[in-house]
Motif scaffolding. Structure first.
Motif, PDB file in Angstrom:
ATOM      1  N   ASN A 112       0.833  -1.210   0.000  1.00 36.95           N
ATOM      2  CA  ASN A 112       0.000   0.000   0.000  1.00 36.95           C
ATOM      3  C   ASN A 112       0.862   1.253   0.000  1.00 36.95           C
ATOM      4  OD1 ASN A 112      -2.666  -0.941  -0.140  1.00 36.95           O
ATOM      5  ND2 ASN A 112      -2.643  -1.491   2.014  1.00 36.95           N
ATOM      6  N   TYR A 115       2.655   1.414  -3.521  1.00 34.95           N
ATOM      7  CA  TYR A 115       1.737   1.652  -4.622  1.00 34.95           C
ATOM      8  C   TYR A 115       1.129   3.049  -4.558  1.00 34.95           C
ATOM      9  CZ  TYR A 115      -2.041   1.338  -7.932  1.00 34.95           C
ATOM     10  OH  TYR A 115      -2.877   1.607  -8.976  1.00 34.95           O
ATOM     11  N   TYR A 116       0.615   3.429  -3.397  1.00 35.58           N
ATOM     12  CA  TYR A 116      -0.078   4.715  -3.304  1.00 35.58           C
ATOM     13  C   TYR A 116       0.865   5.903  -3.374  1.00 35.58           C
ATOM     14  CZ  TYR A 116      -4.498   2.432  -2.526  1.00 35.58           C
ATOM     15  OH  TYR A 116      -5.622   1.681  -2.703  1.00 35.58           O
ATOM     16  N   ASN A 120       0.509   4.643  -8.020  1.00 34.89           N
ATOM     17  CA  ASN A 120      -0.863   5.050  -8.297  1.00 34.89           C
ATOM     18  C   ASN A 120      -0.961   6.451  -8.912  1.00 34.89           C
ATOM     19  OD1 ASN A 120      -3.777   4.491  -8.154  1.00 34.89           O
ATOM     20  ND2 ASN A 120      -3.782   6.138  -6.644  1.00 34.89           N
ATOM     21  N   VAL A 124      -2.978   6.894 -12.408  1.00 36.26           N
ATOM     22  CA  VAL A 124      -4.209   7.677 -12.464  1.00 36.26           C
ATOM     23  C   VAL A 124      -4.041   8.930 -13.315  1.00 36.26           C
ATOM     24  CG1 VAL A 124      -5.853   8.994 -11.073  1.00 36.26           C
ATOM     25  CG2 VAL A 124      -5.050   6.785 -10.277  1.00 36.26           C
ATOM     26  N   THR A 142      -7.416   4.538 -17.414  1.00 30.05           N
ATOM     27  CA  THR A 142      -6.587   4.541 -16.205  1.00 30.05           C
ATOM     28  C   THR A 142      -7.441   4.383 -14.956  1.00 30.05           C
ATOM     29  OG1 THR A 142      -6.589   6.970 -16.061  1.00 30.05           O
ATOM     30  CG2 THR A 142      -4.754   5.939 -17.245  1.00 30.05           C
ATOM     31  N   ALA A 146      -6.660   1.448 -12.545  1.00 33.80           N
ATOM     32  CA  ALA A 146      -6.239   1.823 -11.188  1.00 33.80           C
ATOM     33  C   ALA A 146      -7.103   1.153 -10.127  1.00 33.80           C
ATOM     34  CB  ALA A 146      -6.268   3.337 -11.027  1.00 33.80           C
ATOM     35  N   LYS A 147      -8.414   1.056 -10.376  1.00 31.84           N
ATOM     36  CA  LYS A 147      -9.298   0.401  -9.400  1.00 31.84           C
ATOM     37  C   LYS A 147      -8.867  -1.034  -9.139  1.00 31.84           C
ATOM     38  CE  LYS A 147     -13.547   2.952 -10.324  1.00 31.84           C
ATOM     39  NZ  LYS A 147     -14.899   2.881 -10.896  1.00 31.84           N
ATOM     40  N   GLN A 150      -5.422  -1.278  -7.423  1.00 27.03           N
ATOM     41  CA  GLN A 150      -5.563  -0.965  -5.994  1.00 27.03           C
ATOM     42  C   GLN A 150      -6.075  -2.170  -5.220  1.00 27.03           C
ATOM     43  OE1 GLN A 150      -8.074   2.488  -6.132  1.00 27.03           O
ATOM     44  NE2 GLN A 150      -6.430   3.820  -6.836  1.00 27.03           N
TER      45      GLN A 150
END
Length: 192
Positions: A112, A115-116, A120, A124, A142, A146-147, A150
């Motif tokens: 997390n 990635y974030y 991400n 995005v 995207t 992205a969903k 995630q």
């Protein structure tokens, strides 16, 4: 490549697919369709054409996600040292604080973070990172990608608001398993 493909269809909402199909039929015939425009997801899925288009979209979405995952997997050395070191310290600290936690649980938290913070934003909004100029269609691509990325990173399952992705549950689980070694490798950095 994925973002520049204006013909790529990765819509996974059966109602949206149904409406596009009805609009396409009306455009081709020049006549109003006898089908209702407003339908529920279950009603939309009763039409074989919607099922066919949904299958194609899911296939396309999987292929697009695979391309993103392969790009992510090959970029572990491009993550800034400071972020990788932070991930290493986070994993080590979590292991000390929660000795009963599994490696998978630790890697979810590390994933997390990585990635974030690192990936991400570029997925995005690739135009904000000078990756490319994204058209409206690319932006929609995207968002869908992205969903699912995630969900793969967080180890969550498909339920609730993501019901339209339920057919991808097995694929998502496999993606979750494929991404764990990347997070493990990202934590493998030397002390300075």
């Amino acid at each position: 490549e994925v973002l520049q493909d204006k013909t790529l269809s990765i819509k996974t909402d059966p109602v949206d697919i149904y409406k596009c199909w009805v609009n396409q039929m009306e455009s081709q015939t020049g006549q109003r369709s006898q089908l209702p425009y407003e339908v529920t997801m279950d009603q939309a899925l009763t039409h074989p054409e919607v099922e066919r288009r949904l299958d194609i979209s899911i296939h396309n979405l999987r292929a697009a996600i695979d391309k993103f995952l392969n790009a992510i997997f090959s970029s572990v050395d491009k993550i800034p040292y400071g972020m990788r070191y932070t991930a290493k310290v986070l994993k080590s600290s979590l292991r000390e604080r929660f000795p009963g936690a599994t490696e998978e649980e630790l890697l979810k938290v590390v994933g997390n973070l990585l990635y974030y913070r690192c990936m991400n934003p570029a997925v995005v909004a690739p135009d904000g990172f000078d990756i490319m100029d994204v058209t409206v269609g690319g932006s929609l691509h995207t968002d869908s990608i992205a969903k699912l990325l995630q969900l793969a990173v967080s180890g969550k399952t498909l339920e609730g608001e993501n019901a339209q992705f339920r057919t991808m549950a097995d694929y998502l689980f496999q993606s979750q398993q494929r991404i764990r070694p990347f997070f493990r490798a990202a934590c493998n950095v030397p002390e300075v």
